[in-house]
Design a protein around this motif. Structure first.
Motif, PDB file in Angstrom:
ATOM      1  N   VAL A 622       2.595 123.309  -7.963  1.00 47.40           N
ATOM      2  CA  VAL A 622       2.030 123.425  -9.324  1.00 47.40           C
ATOM      3  C   VAL A 622       2.380 124.809  -9.883  1.00 47.40           C
ATOM      4  O   VAL A 622       2.934 125.654  -9.194  1.00 47.40           O
ATOM      5  CB  VAL A 622       0.490 123.229  -9.342  1.00 47.40           C
ATOM      6  N   ILE A 623       2.022 125.033 -11.141  1.00 51.16           N
ATOM      7  CA  ILE A 623       2.147 126.370 -11.717  1.00 51.16           C
ATOM      8  C   ILE A 623       0.741 126.993 -11.717  1.00 51.16           C
ATOM      9  O   ILE A 623      -0.255 126.265 -11.587  1.00 51.16           O
ATOM     10  CB  ILE A 623       2.722 126.342 -13.148  1.00 51.16           C
ATOM     11  N   PRO A 624       0.626 128.317 -11.853  1.00 54.01           N
ATOM     12  CA  PRO A 624      -0.713 128.896 -11.974  1.00 54.01           C
ATOM     13  C   PRO A 624      -1.443 128.277 -13.160  1.00 54.01           C
ATOM     14  O   PRO A 624      -0.931 128.287 -14.280  1.00 54.01           O
ATOM     15  CB  PRO A 624      -0.431 130.383 -12.205  1.00 54.01           C
ATOM     16  N   GLY A 625      -2.647 127.728 -12.887  1.00 53.34           N
ATOM     17  CA  GLY A 625      -3.369 127.000 -13.934  1.00 53.34           C
ATOM     18  C   GLY A 625      -4.672 127.657 -14.343  1.00 53.34           C
ATOM     19  O   GLY A 625      -5.368 127.161 -15.229  1.00 53.34           O
ATOM     20  N   GLY A 626      -5.007 128.790 -13.717  1.00 55.32           N
ATOM     21  CA  GLY A 626      -6.260 129.486 -14.045  1.00 55.32           C
ATOM     22  C   GLY A 626      -6.019 130.723 -14.883  1.00 55.32           C
ATOM     23  O   GLY A 626      -6.669 131.754 -14.694  1.00 55.32           O
ATOM     24  N   GLY A 627      -5.061 130.625 -15.801  1.00 53.15           N
ATOM     25  CA  GLY A 627      -4.770 131.756 -16.687  1.00 53.15           C
ATOM     26  C   GLY A 627      -3.604 132.603 -16.216  1.00 53.15           C
ATOM     27  O   GLY A 627      -3.161 133.502 -16.944  1.00 53.15           O
ATOM     28  N   GLY A 628      -3.051 132.338 -15.037  1.00 56.56           N
ATOM     29  CA  GLY A 628      -1.979 133.172 -14.504  1.00 56.56           C
ATOM     30  C   GLY A 628      -0.674 133.042 -15.261  1.00 56.56           C
ATOM     31  O   GLY A 628       0.013 134.044 -15.533  1.00 56.56           O
ATOM     32  N   SER A 629      -0.290 131.816 -15.619  1.00 49.68           N
ATOM     33  CA  SER A 629       0.964 131.608 -16.358  1.00 49.68           C
ATOM     34  C   SER A 629       0.844 132.213 -17.754  1.00 49.68           C
ATOM     35  O   SER A 629       1.757 132.902 -18.238  1.00 49.68           O
ATOM     36  CB  SER A 629       1.274 130.112 -16.454  1.00 49.68           C
ATOM     37  N   LYS A 630      -0.290 131.984 -18.390  1.00 48.24           N
ATOM     38  CA  LYS A 630      -0.564 132.578 -19.709  1.00 48.24           C
ATOM     39  C   LYS A 630      -0.474 134.098 -19.646  1.00 48.24           C
ATOM     40  O   LYS A 630       0.153 134.758 -20.482  1.00 48.24           O
ATOM     41  CB  LYS A 630      -1.962 132.146 -20.173  1.00 48.24           C
ATOM     42  N   GLU A 631      -1.114 134.659 -18.595  1.00 45.23           N
ATOM     43  CA  GLU A 631      -1.212 136.113 -18.504  1.00 45.23           C
ATOM     44  C   GLU A 631       0.153 136.755 -18.290  1.00 45.23           C
ATOM     45  O   GLU A 631       0.434 137.834 -18.815  1.00 45.23           O
ATOM     46  CB  GLU A 631      -2.172 136.502 -17.379  1.00 45.23           C
ATOM     47  N   MET A 632       1.023 136.092 -17.522  1.00 47.14           N
ATOM     48  CA  MET A 632       2.360 136.645 -17.312  1.00 47.14           C
ATOM     49  C   MET A 632       3.179 136.603 -18.615  1.00 47.14           C
ATOM     50  O   MET A 632       3.974 137.500 -18.889  1.00 47.14           O
ATOM     51  CB  MET A 632       3.072 135.908 -16.186  1.00 47.14           C
ATOM     52  N   ALA A 633       2.966 135.578 -19.423  1.00 46.32           N
ATOM     53  CA  ALA A 633       3.624 135.535 -20.739  1.00 46.32           C
ATOM     54  C   ALA A 633       3.085 136.658 -21.629  1.00 46.32           C
ATOM     55  O   ALA A 633       3.843 137.328 -22.339  1.00 46.32           O
ATOM     56  CB  ALA A 633       3.392 134.171 -21.396  1.00 46.32           C
ATOM     57  N   LEU A 634       1.767 136.872 -21.574  1.00 43.46           N
ATOM     58  CA  LEU A 634       1.131 137.927 -22.373  1.00 43.46           C
ATOM     59  C   LEU A 634       1.636 139.308 -21.930  1.00 43.46           C
ATOM     60  O   LEU A 634       1.966 140.166 -22.765  1.00 43.46           O
ATOM     61  CB  LEU A 634      -0.390 137.833 -22.225  1.00 43.46           C
ATOM     62  N   ARG A 635       1.712 139.521 -20.607  1.00 45.14           N
ATOM     63  CA  ARG A 635       2.150 140.836 -20.117  1.00 45.14           C
ATOM     64  C   ARG A 635       3.625 141.086 -20.432  1.00 45.14           C
ATOM     65  O   ARG A 635       4.023 142.226 -20.679  1.00 45.14           O
ATOM     66  CB  ARG A 635       1.849 140.970 -18.619  1.00 45.14           C
ATOM     67  N   ALA A 636       4.417 140.020 -20.406  1.00 47.94           N
ATOM     68  CA  ALA A 636       5.814 140.167 -20.823  1.00 47.94           C
ATOM     69  C   ALA A 636       5.876 140.591 -22.293  1.00 47.94           C
ATOM     70  O   ALA A 636       6.602 141.524 -22.659  1.00 47.94           O
ATOM     71  CB  ALA A 636       6.559 138.854 -20.623  1.00 47.94           C
ATOM     72  N   SER A 637       5.074 139.923 -23.122  1.00 48.67           N
ATOM     73  CA  SER A 637       5.025 140.235 -24.555  1.00 48.67           C
ATOM     74  C   SER A 637       4.625 141.700 -24.777  1.00 48.67           C
ATOM     75  O   SER A 637       5.216 142.401 -25.592  1.00 48.67           O
ATOM     76  CB  SER A 637       4.027 139.302 -25.249  1.00 48.67           C
ATOM     77  N   ASP A 638       3.631 142.172 -24.010  1.00 51.94           N
ATOM     78  CA  ASP A 638       3.167 143.558 -24.164  1.00 51.94           C
ATOM     79  C   ASP A 638       4.221 144.571 -23.715  1.00 51.94           C
ATOM     80  O   ASP A 638       4.154 145.748 -24.082  1.00 51.94           O
ATOM     81  CB  ASP A 638       1.882 143.788 -23.350  1.00 51.94           C
ATOM     82  N   SER A 639       5.173 144.111 -22.896  1.00 51.32           N
ATOM     83  CA  SER A 639       6.208 145.044 -22.410  1.00 51.32           C
ATOM     84  C   SER A 639       7.431 145.093 -23.333  1.00 51.32           C
ATOM     85  O   SER A 639       8.316 145.921 -23.137  1.00 51.32           O
ATOM     86  CB  SER A 639       6.651 144.649 -20.993  1.00 51.32           C
ATOM     87  N   PHE A 640       7.487 144.172 -24.336  1.00 52.19           N
ATOM     88  CA  PHE A 640       8.623 144.190 -25.265  1.00 52.19           C
ATOM     89  C   PHE A 640       8.619 145.514 -26.035  1.00 52.19           C
ATOM     90  O   PHE A 640       7.579 145.949 -26.528  1.00 52.19           O
ATOM     91  CB  PHE A 640       8.543 143.042 -26.281  1.00 52.19           C
ATOM     92  N   GLU A 641       9.784 146.118 -26.133  1.00 53.30           N
ATOM     93  CA  GLU A 641       9.902 147.357 -26.912  1.00 53.30           C
ATOM     94  C   GLU A 641      10.962 147.169 -27.981  1.00 53.30           C
ATOM     95  O   GLU A 641      11.814 146.290 -27.883  1.00 53.30           O
ATOM     96  CB  GLU A 641      10.279 148.524 -25.986  1.00 53.30           C
ATOM     97  N   LYS A 642      10.917 148.038 -28.990  1.00 52.03           N
ATOM     98  CA  LYS A 642      11.876 147.947 -30.105  1.00 52.03           C
ATOM     99  C   LYS A 642      13.316 147.979 -29.572  1.00 52.03           C
ATOM    100  O   LYS A 642      13.630 148.769 -28.689  1.00 52.03           O
ATOM    101  CB  LYS A 642      11.632 149.134 -31.053  1.00 52.03           C
ATOM    102  N   ASP A 643      14.145 147.120 -30.082  1.00 49.52           N
ATOM    103  CA  ASP A 643      15.564 147.018 -29.690  1.00 49.52           C
ATOM    104  C   ASP A 643      15.754 146.659 -28.215  1.00 49.52           C
ATOM    105  O   ASP A 643      16.811 146.871 -27.633  1.00 49.52           O
ATOM    106  CB  ASP A 643      16.322 148.333 -29.986  1.00 49.52           C
ATOM    107  N   ASP A 644      14.699 146.142 -27.596  1.00 49.92           N
ATOM    108  CA  ASP A 644      14.769 145.767 -26.187  1.00 49.92           C
ATOM    109  C   ASP A 644      15.371 144.361 -26.075  1.00 49.92           C
ATOM    110  O   ASP A 644      15.314 143.573 -27.022  1.00 49.92           O
ATOM    111  CB  ASP A 644      13.331 145.753 -25.618  1.00 49.92           C
ATOM    112  N   VAL A 645      15.961 144.056 -24.934  1.00 51.05           N
ATOM    113  CA  VAL A 645      16.394 142.677 -24.676  1.00 51.05           C
ATOM    114  C   VAL A 645      15.161 141.922 -24.164  1.00 51.05           C
ATOM    115  O   VAL A 645      14.830 141.957 -22.969  1.00 51.05           O
ATOM    116  CB  VAL A 645      17.547 142.638 -23.650  1.00 51.05           C
ATOM    117  N   GLU A 646      14.450 141.304 -25.083  1.00 54.02           N
ATOM    118  CA  GLU A 646      13.150 140.708 -24.752  1.00 54.02           C
ATOM    119  C   GLU A 646      13.275 139.599 -23.713  1.00 54.02           C
ATOM    120  O   GLU A 646      12.397 139.425 -22.860  1.00 54.02           O
ATOM    121  CB  GLU A 646      12.477 140.183 -26.029  1.00 54.02           C
ATOM    122  N   LEU A 647      14.381 138.861 -23.759  1.00 55.11           N
ATOM    123  CA  LEU A 647      14.577 137.769 -22.791  1.00 55.11           C
ATOM    124  C   LEU A 647      14.559 138.287 -21.355  1.00 55.11           C
ATOM    125  O   LEU A 647      14.052 137.633 -20.455  1.00 55.11           O
ATOM    126  CB  LEU A 647      15.902 137.057 -23.064  1.00 55.11           C
TER     127      LEU A 647
END
Length: 802
Positions: A622-647
């Motif tokens: 399975v995938i993390p279903g207790g907020g873990g998958s969401k949280e990793m997407a959120l933390r990735a988003s918070d790490s995006f910086e200007k002119d960064d390769v967000e992918l």
């Protein structure tokens, strides 16, 4: 007197022990100078390069090779590979003058008195007066080592015995010399506990000190018992392992790991140097040990010992066991005892001992024989090796991984019952025990007002075990501070307005009762308190969600109930983040799956250095279903910086989940973006963890904590990211790196972390991602191959690749 600080240490000798000690000081932020001897001759590689004995690379070869071998060894001696930069290497001819700049010199050279004395003579020429100087020895009397040295040297000199490996084994024995200043012992005692994260024990200058004297006696006792009782090595390992709160490696596997030659060396030392020991004959080696030594069957280092790893006809790895009668290797035999079956439902190890010693089978006889001998032996070692009985228990727990020391086990059986058992086995306790009982004391320990007291022999009364004031010990306070309890948790009042929620489920797994307990703890804290800590003092923080419950619901196709259960988990982690009081998580040991998801959602984390944290749900399909998958997407988003390769940022977070990465220390959890630098902190001594977590919660409350606003600004990349992930999983499946089902799980995770198939990057809410995560989780539980993975993990305890 100015305050002593340790900023830089010199470690003299770079063998397994010296390099390990150097690495552990580097772990805690100390600069290390690691020195060893200069090679006497060139090796083949150096000859081929036309190097000479004067080249620096040759002169430092021994120390550099030893340190690199240590860094690469498993388990890793460093919390983080970058910490190796704190270690500088050199040799004892060119670099010895540098010891004038260090705060502590630790000698870890070969166990020969003449060599140690020569090293100290050279060190004294360069040592700055007042510098600490200690010897890491396991057997040579401390009093002989500093003979002929100056008064200043002798006043600042003592033995400091680390156990191997220094990062993981907590025992730190301090052995004073004849002239060691009391303040030096006090400093080392507190430094070892507070900074090195150790259980510090001041020992007497007797052969093998405390830990090895009792530990080697216990092993030798089992060596003799195995032959006398006609047991197999598998049976002894079954009886002397986790069932009695000892490591999984039990007795014979532990000896294989440590090395039979190491054990024999210490046993011979005790036999030769303790002529008045009433059990001296026990330290004489049984014939099978002599044969193994002659054959060089020393354990893991020689490829075979009591166990031997081999390949069978099918090419599969097989572990063979040594038959002690024929001294030939044979297929392993399963060990089974009726008495052990009776303890299966008893989770608390201390409660098993009364059952174990009453057994009518060989298991019962073995326990009576070995425990009676151990009890008699430790009573006679006071005051020879220690004046206080608690130091013997502390040494065995910290140095040998015993959950309970000898006197604690005796208390669990009952002092009177223990004496009767000893007499039946032909042993007598020391006279102080009979005197203690005659005076109406019927236990070695008591707990009063949240503190542990021990029986002090000279004073004939219970005294408080020193050093507890810096710790919160849940076992001691639980009864008096409980404000709520259900089958999964106990909520305790830690004082100063802070509550603690302690998991009490099997392996601290997270089911409905634990989630209800967390919600209740938040309710109570929001109503009448100022903050909440979630922490426990079990072997591990939590192995994750109760997968047995998930499996049953999925098999029965109770998808509405399963959906409600997953949503309850998600709602609980979100309550942790958005409650009106500060929440502090205190993970240690295994913090996996759901345990990691809870950690990700607390306001702050106070992690033990030995925390193994990760989202491991892929292993059960399975995938993390207790907020873990969401949280990793959120933390990735918070790490995006200007002119960064967000992918690339999103891909890193995706791989953390898809590869089920688990940090091998809390410091590695920073690399995985599970812990946050500057926000989450690491403590080396787990005994201090809850007190530190409480202080952090209190500080947050005092600084005017306000709950954060709900997040609606999580940037997801939609189809742009989804395409990249799908191409990647396709090529990995085509190359047979992953199975078809692995690809299916990875694609579900990709869909969640990309925010679905949105046509362009979009800002979304946490709830949007949680709904996607829950939907993906539920769809995977309907897959036959996921059910196979869940079932395999429940039955075998390890992941299935299908």
């Amino acid at each position: 007197m100015s305050k002593r600080r340790i900023n830089k240490v010199a470690v003299i000798g770079s063998g397994i022990m010296g390099s390990g000690i150097a690495c552990h000081f580097a772990n805690i932020g100390v600069e290390v100078l690691l020195l060893d001897i200069v090679p006497r001759e060139l090796n083949e590689k150096e000859k081929a390069k036309s190097l000479t004995l004067e080249d620096k690379v040759v002169r430092n070869r021994l120390v550099n090779d030893a340190l690199q071998a240590s860094i690469k060894s498993k388990p890793a001696p460093l919390y983080h590979i970058d910490f190796a930069k704190r270690i500088t290497t050199g040799n004892l001819e060119d670099d010895i003058a540098k010891v004038k700049d260090v705060d502590w010199i630790i000698e870890v050279v070969v166990e020969r008195l003449d060599i140690k004395q020569k090293v100290f003579e050279n060190l004294e020429k360069h040592r700055t007066p007042g510098t600490l100087i200690t010897s890491n020895t396991s057997g040579i009397p401390i009093k002989f080592m500093s003979e002929g040295r100056s008064d200043d040297f002798q006043q600042h000199f003592c033995g400091t015995h680390f156990f191997n490996p220094p990062r993981y084994l907590k025992l730190f024995e301090i052995i004073p010399g004849p002239k060691t200043k009391p303040e030096i012992l006090d400093f080392l005692n507190s430094y070892g506990e507070q900074f090195l994260g150790k259980t510090t024990v001041v020992a007497k200058d007797t052969p093998a000190f405390i830990g090895n004297r009792i530990g080697i006696f216990s092993i030798m006792s089992l060596f003799h018992a195995v032959k006398e009782m006609g047991l197999t090595i598998e049976e002894v390992d079954k009886l002397s392992g986790p069932v009695i709160g000892r490591p999984k490696s039990a007795t014979f596997r532990t000896v294989d790991v440590v090395g039979l030659d190491t054990l024999v060396h210490v046993a011979n030392g005790i036999r030769e140097n303790c002529p008045d020991d009433e059990r001296a004959k026990l330290f004489e080696l049984p014939e099978f040990i002599n044969t193994m030594m002659d054959n060089k069957w020393l354990g893991s280092k020689t490829g075979q010992g009591f166990y031997k790893k081999t390949k069978n006809a099918d090419g599969a790895t097989e572990i063979l066991s040594l038959d002690l009668d024929t001294l030939e290797y044979r297929a392993a035999k399963k060990a089974k005892f009726a008495t052990l079956e009776l303890t299966k439902s008893v989770d608390n190890v201390a409660d098993r001992f009364p059952i174990l010693v009453k057994g009518k089978d060989q298991a019962g006889a073995f326990n009576r024989k070995t425990l009676a001998a151990l009890f008699a032996y430790v009573t006679n070692r006071i005051p020879e090796i220690s004046d206080e009985l608690y130091k013997i228990d502390d040494a065995m727990k910290a140095g040998f991984g015993w959950q309970h020391g000898p006197f604690e086990i005796w208390d669990a059986i009952g002092v009177h019952e223990g004496i009767d058992m000893m007499k039946a086995e032909g042993h007598e306790p020391a006279s102080w025990v009979s005197e203690m009982v005659a005076n109406g004391n019927d236990s070695f320990y008591t707990v009063k007002e949240g503190a542990t007291y021990f029986y002090d022999i000279p004073k004939k009364q219970q005294l408080k075990v020193p050093g507890q004031d810096a710790f919160i010990i849940l076992d001691n306070i639980r009864q008096n501070t409980e404000v709520f309890k259900n089958s999964g948790v106990v909520v305790e009042d830690l004082g100063d307005g802070i509550l603690n929620c302690e998991f009490r489920s099997k392996m601290n797994s997270i089911g409905g009762d634990v989630l209800a307990g967390i919600n209740k703890a938040i309710d109570l804290a929001e109503k009448d308190y100022d903050g909440l800590v979630i922490g426990n003092q079990g072997a591990n923080f939590s192995v994750g969600a109760n997968i047995g419950m998930i499996f049953m619901m999925a098999v029965e196709q109770e998808y509405d109930e399963l959906n409600a259960a997953v949503k309850y988990f998600q709602d609980t982690v979100m309550r942790l983040r958005y409650s009106s009081i500060p929440t502090v998580m205190a993970p240690h040991g295994m913090t996996l799956g759901g345990g990691c998801e809870l950690t990700l959602h607390a306001d702050r984390v106070v992690a033990a250095a030995e925390s193994y944290i990760g989202l491991v749900e892929f292993g059960v399909g399975v995938i993390p279903g207790g907020g873990g998958s969401k949280e990793m997407a959120l933390r990735a988003s918070d790490s995006f910086e200007k002119d960064d390769v967000e992918l690339n940022r999103l891909r890193q977070h995706f791989l953390t989940v898809a590869m089920a990465k688990v940090s091998t220390s809390a410091y590695e959890a920073y690399d995985l973006d599970i812990l946050k630098p500057g926000k989450d902190i690491v403590v080396v001594n787990t005994a201090r963890q809850l007190a530190t977590a409480k202080a952090v919660a209190r500080q947050m409350a005092d600084m005017g904590y306000t709950k954060p606003p709900m997040r609606t600004d999580v940037k997801v990349l939609g189809k742009q990211a989804l395409g990249m992930f799908y191409v990647g999983t396709d090529s990995m499946e085509a190359s047979k790196y992953i199975s078809e089902h692995d690809q299916k799980i990875a694609d579900k995770l990709a869909y969640v972390m990309a925010g679905g198939d949105l046509s362009e990057p979009t800002l979304v809410s946490e709830q949007y991602l949680l709904d996607l995560e829950r939907e993906a989780f539920l769809s995977l539980t309907g897959e036959r191959k996921t059910l196979e993975r869940l079932q395999h993990m429940i039955q075998k305890g390890k992941p299935l690749r299908n």
